[in-house]
Design an enzyme around this catalytic site. Structure first.
Site, PDB file in Angstrom:
ATOM      1  N   ASP A  74      56.027  39.223  61.135  1.00  0.00           N
ATOM      2  CA  ASP A  74      57.155  39.711  61.004  1.00  0.00           C
ATOM      3  C   ASP A  74      57.528  40.912  62.076  1.00  0.00           C
ATOM      4  O   ASP A  74      56.436  41.273  62.470  1.00  0.00           O
ATOM      5  CB  ASP A  74      57.657  40.168  59.629  1.00  0.00           C
ATOM      6  CG  ASP A  74      56.485  41.148  59.072  1.00  0.00           C
ATOM      7  OD1 ASP A  74      55.608  41.346  59.903  1.00  0.00           O
ATOM      8  OD2 ASP A  74      56.385  41.301  57.570  1.00  0.00           O
ATOM      9  N   GLU A 150      62.205  38.951  51.643  1.00  0.00           N
ATOM     10  CA  GLU A 150      62.558  40.027  50.309  1.00  0.00           C
ATOM     11  C   GLU A 150      62.980  39.315  49.311  1.00  0.00           C
ATOM     12  O   GLU A 150      63.317  37.865  49.398  1.00  0.00           O
ATOM     13  CB  GLU A 150      63.718  40.786  50.909  1.00  0.00           C
ATOM     14  CG  GLU A 150      63.400  41.524  52.232  1.00  0.00           C
ATOM     15  CD  GLU A 150      62.728  42.823  51.897  1.00  0.00           C
ATOM     16  OE1 GLU A 150      61.827  42.855  51.154  1.00  0.00           O
ATOM     17  OE2 GLU A 150      63.157  43.937  52.655  1.00  0.00           O
TER      18      GLU A 150
END
Ligand code: PGA
Length: 255
Positions: A74, A150
């Site tokens: 990420d 998320e």
């Protein structure tokens, strides 16, 4: 302690150094059996002990990363490798430079591309071109994220741009002691991308993660806790935790 359940493996070690060593053993064994392995590593505080073990082993010549490919997990949208809040820059400092990873072995996320969607697709193609990931080592976010998937991320999500939750931005800000602004968005490998890895290690250390680890492993699999989706990988998933992180687990206490 090793417990098999739903086909995944939970390994609980006495403390953080032992858990770091155990996770490093899995990385080492992957490299020994496949020197050209494709691997992704987590960012955050959790993996630092494991990185130290890997760097020491590489320095002693016990493991060799020269044939490996590293795919970044990420990164914040719009940051360059030189920016102080770049996870890629951070990973270079804490691991990649220490184990001799050269730039042609490193696949960074295309977070400064004009067309982020198309570029994320090309990143996925690069993983496929390597035959998929051999090993994904992941940390557990305080809100249950893996990578920057998320809550709400779907089981088949791919590499994409995601808007960070306030909790994740707060968590990230602490890494740099609040001195550096954290972008609103990040690009992350998807849950689906990670689930295709031949082996997945979820490394969880410290009491602060105990409740989230219980939710990850003992509540029904749910997109509310993206890490729980990893359980669908079955025997390809190993959770490595220290006793503090495992302290809320009834499956450990019941034995
Ligand atoms: P941490 O972060 O290791 O800093 O707790 C874990 C994560 O968000 O993946």
């Amino acid at each position: 302690m090793v417990i098999g359940s739903e086909n995944w493996t939970l390994t609980v070690l006495s403390d953080a150094p032992a858990a770091s060593e155990s996770a490093a053993d899995i990385v080492s064994n992957t490299l020994l059996s496949k020197p050209d392995a494709a691997i992704t590593f987590p960012t955050g505080a959790t993996p630092l002990g494991m990185f130290d073990v890997l760097a020491a082993r590489a320095a002693r010549g016990e493991i060799d990363f020269s044939g490996a490919s590293i795919f970044c997990l990420d990164e914040y949208v719009g940051v360059t490798d030189e920016d102080p809040n770049s996870f890629t820059r951070w990973l270079r400092e804490v691991l990649l430079d220490r184990i001799g990873i050269k730039s042609d072995q490193l696949h960074t996320l295309p977070v400064t591309a004009d067309d982020l969607f198309a570029s994320a697709g090309k990143f996925e193609e690069a993983i496929s071109a390597r035959g998929g990931l051999d090993l994904a080592v992941l940390g557990l976010g305080p809100n249950g994220h893996v990578g920057y998937n998320e809550p709400g991320s779907s089981v088949d999500s791919r590499t994409r741009v995601i808007t960070l939750t306030p909790q994740s931005r707060h968590q990230a800000s602490a890494y740099w002691e609040g001195s550096i602004p954290i972008p609103d968005q990040a690009m992350t490998m998807g849950v689906g991308t990670l689930l295709e890895s031949k082996q997945i290690v979820l490394l969880v250390i410290g009491e602060a993660k105990a409740v989230m680890l219980r939710r990850t492993l003992e509540e029904p699999v749910s997109t509310d806790v993206p890490a729980s989706l990893l359980r669908t990988a079955g025997s390809r998933l190993t959770i490595v935790a220290d006793e503090a992180a495992a302290s809320e687990l009834s499956i450990v206490h019941s034995r």
